[in-house]
Design an enzyme around this catalytic site. Structure first.
Site, PDB file in Angstrom:
ATOM      1  N   GLU A 100       0.979  -1.453  -0.296  1.00  0.00           N
ATOM      2  CA  GLU A 100       0.050   0.098   0.183  1.00  0.00           C
ATOM      3  C   GLU A 100       1.041   1.142   0.410  1.00  0.00           C
ATOM      4  O   GLU A 100       0.577   2.186   0.896  1.00  0.00           O
ATOM      5  CB  GLU A 100      -0.982  -0.434   1.337  1.00  0.00           C
ATOM      6  CG  GLU A 100      -1.986  -0.976   1.278  1.00  0.00           C
ATOM      7  CD  GLU A 100      -2.677  -0.472   2.063  1.00  0.00           C
ATOM      8  OE1 GLU A 100      -2.726  -0.122   3.110  1.00  0.00           O
ATOM      9  OE2 GLU A 100      -4.125  -1.067   1.708  1.00  0.00           O
ATOM     10  N   GLU A 130      -6.330  -7.779  -0.873  1.00  0.00           N
ATOM     11  CA  GLU A 130      -6.786  -7.990   0.461  1.00  0.00           C
ATOM     12  C   GLU A 130      -8.263  -7.346   0.457  1.00  0.00           C
ATOM     13  O   GLU A 130      -8.673  -6.721   0.415  1.00  0.00           O
ATOM     14  CB  GLU A 130      -6.364  -6.709   1.260  1.00  0.00           C
ATOM     15  CG  GLU A 130      -4.635  -7.103   1.500  1.00  0.00           C
ATOM     16  CD  GLU A 130      -3.985  -6.241   2.663  1.00  0.00           C
ATOM     17  OE1 GLU A 130      -5.025  -5.513   3.468  1.00  0.00           O
ATOM     18  OE2 GLU A 130      -2.328  -6.195   2.603  1.00  0.00           O
TER      19      GLU A 130
END
Ligand code: GLA
Length: 582
Positions: free
Chosen positions: A149, A222
């Site tokens: 991320e 995710e």
């Protein structure tokens, strides 16, 4: 099967050996599951209809557990490896080692030379270890994730280019990035497939990938099946039906998916992270990483598991059932005060000014990473003891071994009662877990990170003890002559309290309940199970059966304050009052 062409992302569907392939993945972190249970958890992942295991690899150069990769391969699972080195993941400092912070100018997750050089060494070692596990070499790894991320951090985008270039040197499999909020901002890097993260279907992210990455497979790297918990908050749950309906929608839209987490496990030891976003002060994560995931913390099936299994596949296999046991309560039979345990620590350091734990000259000069640090000095008066917010994260304050108060982010002043000259002031400072998500990664030094004042004058001349409470230290306590029976003295902390748990027959999982205790850490046969705190939400601690043996087991509890000396066991975990994930 001959290995000619691994995972490719050249059209709207992934292909493996040129044939359409959908990734049905689940995350299980080997570092959150006792090794004796790896196989059980992976079999359950496979039996749920998943074909791919996804795992991070934290702790920088250590990656010693590559047998996890061969186990996955032997069970016929593919692997997506996410080697960070920053992994977020509710893990101390997002998986980065605390020794990086010995450099006071350190800029983590950037091209700052001290960080870059360490990452290069890490990648050199890691790549060597994982190359043989790649698909092209006959191994299970079909893809590798670059950083984690980074789009929402993006302190220095050059870093990402450096990372992917470096990985490309040794890794022949597909590279991917994964982003949540930061996808539109700074997500992705050339040469890697962008994937996204969410819990409720986020069409904005889907549309964005359609624009910037047309004709490529879409993957939710995710898909959050639940959420993590913070001390002092409620236990998060995400309703099973909500979860399955999103999963069905994702599959209907032809996307690939990875369930984060499929099985969360436990933040054993002192490894939990802390959250620093949208909060006045960082809040540490609890010991359990149950995550309200399809497999519970102790590896049992939940309604989510059964619903998903119906959604995913008709795959049949023998399903293992694990049993847990309610052992009879045990009572503490001896107690050693913290003060009497100090002779078993490394040689204490002396310093005019406070030294943060990472910079202590211990552990081959790598500093102290986790646990407690005790700072002692002599005071000549009572008065106002002010931490100047330099206590990270929580200090119990004692004068001549008598408890006088707590210093933490919320309370920065304690009154020291007047008394004779020459009394010993002790600050037992706990590192409650470094931030793993937020903008303050570079500031995660722990212990005393600056001056402490008594009546507006800086205290000086400290003796500093490292209490990282490694297994060797816990074992060595047995050699002390200072153990007393609790009846001899009021059973108060801080100190180590021992009891014996007798196990008849093969050991089974259980959950420890400590209703008469306040706050501390439990060790089973020297192994650190993690923190407990009456404040909750979590009220029980998971004790894996393989960490017990038939016969006598030593239970050591480090309690900071008070205890009734009774240790109970239950088969029913209690993670506290619940709240739905928002
Ligand atoms: C992000 C991170 C994960 C984890 C989840 C929350 O998506 O990539 O490592 O921290 O949030 O559980």
């Amino acid at each position: 099967m001959s290995r000619v062409e691994g995972l490719r992302a050249n059209s709207s569907q992934f292909t493996l050996e040129g044939k359409p392939f959908r990734i049905l993945g689940g995350s299980i972190h080997y570092f959150r599951v006792p090794r004796a249970y790896w196989k059980d958890r992976l079999l359950k992942l496979k039996a749920c209809g998943l074909n791919t295991l996804t795992t991070y690899a934290p702790n920088f150069v250590k990656f010693k557990d590559h047998s996890y990769l061969s186990l996955a391969a032997s069970l016929g699972l593919w692997v997506i490896l996410r080697p960070g080195p920053y992994i977020c993941a509710e893990w101390d400092l997002g998986g980065l080692p605390s020794w990086l912070l010995r450099d006071e100018n350190m800029k983590l997750r950037t091209t700052y030379p001290g960080f870059k050089a360490s990452v290069e060494i890490f990648f050199d070692q890691l790549i060597k270890k994982i190359v043989p596990y790649q698909y092209s070499k006959g191994g299970p790894i079909i893809a590798v994730q670059v950083e984690n991320e980074y789009g929402s951090y993006a302190a220095d985008n050059e870093q990402m280019y450096g990372f992917s270039a470096k990985l490309s040197l040794g890794i022949t499999e597909l590279l991917m990035t994964s982003d949540g909020d930061g996808l539109r901002k700074h997500g992705g890097v050339n040469g890697a497939l962008k994937t996204f993260n969410f819990q409720r279907l986020n069409m904005d992210r889907v549309k964005y990938l359609d624009e910037v990455q047309p004709q490529k497979p879409k993957m939710v790297m995710e898909y959050w099946t639940g959420w993590f918990d913070l001390w002092g908050n409620l236990h998060h749950v995400f309703p099973a039906e909500d979860m399955t309906s999103v999963v069905e929608e994702i599959l209907k839209q032809d996307m690939s998916i990875n369930l984060y987490m499929f099985h969360g496990g436990t933040n054993f030891g002192f490894m939990n992270g802390a959250l620093a976003v949208d909060l006045p002060v960082p809040l540490p994560m609890v010991t359990s990483y149950d995550y309200d995931a399809p497999l519970s913390e102790a590896g049992n099936y939940t309604p989510k598991y059964h619903l998903l299994r119906t959604v995913f596949s008709q795959y049949h296999s023998e399903l293992l059932l694990l049993f847990s046991k309610e052992y009879q309560p045990v009572v503490v039979h001896q107690r050693l005060s913290l003060w009497d345990s100090l002779i078993f620590t490394d040689e204490p350091s002396s310093s005019t000014t406070p030294v943060n734990m990472e910079n202590l000259p211990v552990n081959n000069n790598n500093g102290q990473s986790y646990g407690y640090t005790l700072y002692e000095t002599t005071i000549t008066s009572g008065g106002a003891l002010n931490s100047n917010n330099n206590v990270k994260d929580r200090a119990l304050v004692f004068v001549d071994k008598h408890f006088v108060g707590v210093l933490d982010d919320d309370s920065q002043e304690v009154t020291v009662p007047d008394g004779e000259e020459g009394r010993t002031l002790s600050l037992l400072v706990e590192n409650f877990g470094r931030v793993n998500y937020g903008k303050t990664l570079d500031k995660q030094r722990k212990g005393l990170v600056g001056d402490i004042e008594l009546n507006k004058k800086n205290l000086s001349d400290f003796t500093i003890y490292c209490l990282d409470m490694k297994p060797g230290f816990i074992d060595s306590l047995g050699g002390s002559d200072h153990w007393v029976q609790p009846a001899d003295k009021p059973p108060s902390g801080p100190g180590f309290f021992q009891a014996t748990l007798h196990v008849d027959g093969p050991p089974e999982d259980t959950f420890i309940k400590l209703p008469g205790w306040n706050k501390g850490v439990v060790f089973i046969n020297g192994k650190n199970l993690g923190r407990y705190w009456s404040r909750g939400p979590q009220q029980t601690l998971y004790l894996p059966g393989p960490w017990l043996h038939t016969g006598e087991n030593q239970v050591t509890v480090f309690e900071e304050q008070n205890t009734d000396g009774r240790i109970q066991f239950t088969t029913v975990p209690d993670l506290g009052k619940t709240v739905e994930v928002q």
